[in-house]
Scaffold this active site. Structure first.
Site, PDB file in Angstrom:
ATOM      1  N   ASP A 127     -42.314 -59.785 -22.631  1.00 46.61           N
ATOM      2  CA  ASP A 127     -43.741 -59.875 -22.364  1.00 46.61           C
ATOM      3  C   ASP A 127     -44.312 -58.494 -22.041  1.00 46.61           C
ATOM      4  O   ASP A 127     -43.589 -57.529 -21.817  1.00 46.61           O
ATOM      5  CB  ASP A 127     -44.038 -60.908 -21.268  1.00 46.61           C
ATOM      6  N   PHE A 128     -45.623 -58.406 -22.015  1.00 45.02           N
ATOM      7  CA  PHE A 128     -46.343 -57.139 -21.887  1.00 45.02           C
ATOM      8  C   PHE A 128     -45.908 -56.368 -20.639  1.00 45.02           C
ATOM      9  O   PHE A 128     -45.795 -55.141 -20.661  1.00 45.02           O
ATOM     10  CB  PHE A 128     -47.846 -57.423 -21.842  1.00 45.02           C
TER      11      PHE A 128
END
Length: 200
Positions: free
Chosen positions: A55-56
């Site tokens: 994820d980011f």
């Protein structure tokens, strides 16, 4: 052959790039909202695709390749390849919290698969950073998963009362281990042998 829905041409030379994704980057080769992504970290002539996702806000080792067969073997859930993470969490998880993480946590999509979870000293020195030292008590966990739900570790640790402060992916089928912090380079012969053994 498709990889993430994109066709791969059989005549294209195969390429394997090992990359350390920093927090604050999309684990994709395209961005639709202007946020930085993997293509900003490595420039190669071939069109490569990430094996797996982070994820980011997470960081860690990733593999970029146009080898669709290898990518499929490394990421398909039925092969249950282990993926190792180092996780900085709030507080100090006790025996009950650790047991719940190991046995599985009930989430909205169902119970998570059994996982490995243990308290460790922390990441190797080259991954340590000053912001890891906080005013409130924190702990580092080593966790190993064999499934890949979206933001799974973040949801699991939140349920047991220890939200994630930092998440690092390390060794696994698509990442040989915490040995360096590669900024986009071709995989070594040793790393390729590791990947192909894992994909059998």
């Amino acid at each position: 052959m498709l990889l993430d829905g994109h066709p791969l041409t059989g005549s294209e030379a195969l390429r394997y790039i090992v990359l350390y994704k920093p927090a604050g980057y999309l684990s994709d080769t395209e961005s639709t909202d202007g946020r930085p992504c993997l293509v900003d970290l490595v420039k190669v002539p071939q069109r490569l695709y990430p094996v797996g996702r982070l994820d980011f806000d997470s960081e860690g080792l990733m593999l970029l390749t146009n080898d669709g067969n290898l990518a499929h073997r490394l990421t398909h859930p039925r092969y249950e390849h282990p993926k190792e993470y180092l996780v900085l969490v709030e507080g100090k998880p006790g025996p009950i919290a650790l047991r719940k993480l190991r046995q599985g946590i009930e989430l909205s999509g169902g119970k998570t698969a059994p996982a490995e979870a243990e308290i460790v000293d922390g990441p190797p020195p080259y991954l340590a950073r000053s912001s890891d030292a906080r005013s409130q008590p924190t702990s580092w966990l080593r966790m190993v998963l064999r499934e890949g739900r979206k933001r799974e570790i973040r949801h699991m640790t939140a349920v047991v009362g220890h939200p994630v402060l930092r998440l690092i992916r390390g060794s696994g089928a698509a990442a040989p281990g915490y040995t360096s912090k590669p900024a986009g380079r071709d995989a070594t012969l040793t790393e390729l042998r590791h990947l192909r053994r894992a994909a059998r």
